[in-house]
Scaffold this active site. Structure first.
Site, mmCIF file in Angstrom:
data_model
loop_
_atom_site.group_PDB
_atom_site.id
_atom_site.type_symbol
_atom_site.label_atom_id
_atom_site.label_comp_id
_atom_site.label_asym_id
_atom_site.label_seq_id
_atom_site.Cartn_x
_atom_site.Cartn_y
_atom_site.Cartn_z
ATOM 1 N N GLU A 127 42.910 -52.989 58.855
ATOM 2 C CA GLU A 127 42.226 -51.725 58.728
ATOM 3 C C GLU A 127 40.895 -51.765 57.998
ATOM 4 O O GLU A 127 39.770 -51.324 58.188
ATOM 5 C CB GLU A 127 42.970 -50.503 58.440
ATOM 6 N N TYR A 164 40.188 -42.319 55.988
ATOM 7 C CA TYR A 164 40.609 -42.905 57.345
ATOM 8 C C TYR A 164 41.857 -43.932 57.131
ATOM 9 O O TYR A 164 42.557 -43.976 57.745
ATOM 10 C CB TYR A 164 39.561 -43.668 58.175
ATOM 11 N N ASP A 199 38.841 -42.035 63.098
ATOM 12 C CA ASP A 199 38.025 -42.618 62.961
ATOM 13 C C ASP A 199 36.799 -42.122 64.232
ATOM 14 O O ASP A 199 37.081 -41.119 64.678
ATOM 15 C CB ASP A 199 38.178 -44.184 63.307
#
Length: 370
Positions: A41, A124, A142
């Site tokens: 991520e 996020y 996102d």
DNA sequence: GAAGCGTGGCG
DNA sequence: TCGCCAAGCTT
């Protein structure tokens, strides 16, 4: 005529069916290791999948777990990040690994507060770890998800707007109510990456085609609506037309950045509580080493830039000895010079400066008294 | 809240 | 060719 609002549960089923048939094979989808999910991520922040795949494999080979990352040298960490850009992400990731060892017994935490406290982990990424690694019903919103939902719900508010974000969260929670949060998160992002594209959306074959309000109203390409621009801010600035009676003084802007290499009058922005005349004197001294005493106000004009409206105060400044301007040691590395109006007309200038030229300088013969 | 942070792909 | 921008976060 009012169209029915998309139903989260029904949409989720179609979305997950689509995802099962169309998901890409990506390395981080083969694991549920929270550390690996976190690494992927962070790497994916503002970075394309194709770039991340090889880097992720390299990284996991070199730092397969939190302890190995925590005890690595900084050089080594940066080397492993090579090519990904935003290098502070790499150092943050290592700091996070050390914090996790110190405060969480080496296990990635699942709570909002603990995750958000890790350097490099924002709203996020925290939601992504929670839903993808722990299968918790938390949103990972996102840019892809924002686009998908702005269209599905046909929102007229910008994606970053609080109202939009609240709608996103509500809808996603609805989708997660009876489905695996992990799948919902992954599938929403995948749909944004493969189908609900910014410029050329592939609406045929989209699992939301029947539900999508933007699709039905023909507004797909108008969603998300661009963020509302800040109302132009008012700025006060001052310019000095320096003249020796025949020529005017111009300086060249730096070769990089805003309006690079253009020629302009000396001057600058007013400081807090400063009068235009005082600002001019300060700027002339700072930039050119001139101690001006007799500026003549010749006018004011307004000029709009993208983000501000500038009120320009323009003064005429008579200079006795042009050879002393700029003072030695000033304006280092920045070309400047004295030009007749005719010569100056041939130089590229920012629009506001060109306005000054045409209003107060041009039209005079090159040998006329200014 | 805006600006800064890197890189590679795309129209 | 080059501006725009893509799985954001921090200050």
């Amino acid at each position: 005529m009012a169209l029915p609002a998309p139903d989260p549960a029904r949409g989720a089923r179609r979305l997950l069916d689509w995802f099962a048939a169309n998901a890409r094979e990506l390395p981080w989808r083969r694991t549920r290791d929270p550390y690996a999910i976190l690494v992927s991520e962070v790497m994916l922040q503002q970075t394309r999948v194709d770039t991340v795949v090889p880097a992720f494999l390299r990284w996991m080979d070199r730092f397969p777990d939190i302890p190995s990352l925590a005890k690595a040298g900084q050089e080594e960490v940066l080397k492993a990040w090579e090519g990904l850009g935003y290098y502070s992400r790499a150092l943050n990731l290592q700091r996070a690994a050390r914090l996790i060892l110190e405060h969480h017994g080496g296990q990635l935490p699942r709570e909002d507060e603990s995750l958000l406290a890790l350097p490099g982990v924002g709203r996020y990424t925290a939601g992504a770890v929670q839903s993808l690694a722990f299968d918790l019903p938390r949103e990972a919103i996102d840019g892809n998800v924002e686009r998908v939902l702005c269209r599905l719900l046909d929102l007229e508010t910008p994606a970053k707007d609080r109202r939009s974000q609240a709608r996103f969260r509500k809808h996603i929670r609805g989708m997660m109510a009876e489905n695996s949060p992990r799948s919902v998160s992954e599938a929403l992002m995948e749909l944004g990456a493969l189908v609900c594209l910014p410029r050329n959306p592939r609406c045929n074959g989209c699992p939301f085609e029947g539900d999508c309000l933007a699709r039905q109203r023909g507004t797909v390409l108008d969603r998300p609506v661009p963020g509302k621009r800040m109302p132009a801010r008012a700025i006060q600035a001052v310019f000095g037309i320096l003249t020796d009676g025949r020529r005017i003084f111009l300086q060249k802007r730096p070769p990089e950045g805003l309006m690079a290499n253009l020629w302009e009058f000396p001057g600058g922005k007013l400081e807090e509580g400063e009068s235009p005349r005082k600002a001019l004197r300060r700027e002339l001294f700072e930039e050119l080493g001139i101690r001006s005493r007799e500026e003549e106000k010749v006018g004011t004009l307004r000029h709009s830039y993208t983000r501000f409206i500038v009120t320009l105060h323009v003064f005429l400044v008579r200079v006795e000895d042009a050879s002393g301007v700029p003072a030695p040691g000033k304006m280092t590395g920045r070309p400047s010079g004295w030009f007749t109006p005719l010569e100056a007309r041939g130089l590229p200038m920012p629009a506001a400066n060109a306005k000054i030229m045409s209003r107060w300088v041009e039209g005079l013969e090159s040998d006329a008294e200014i």
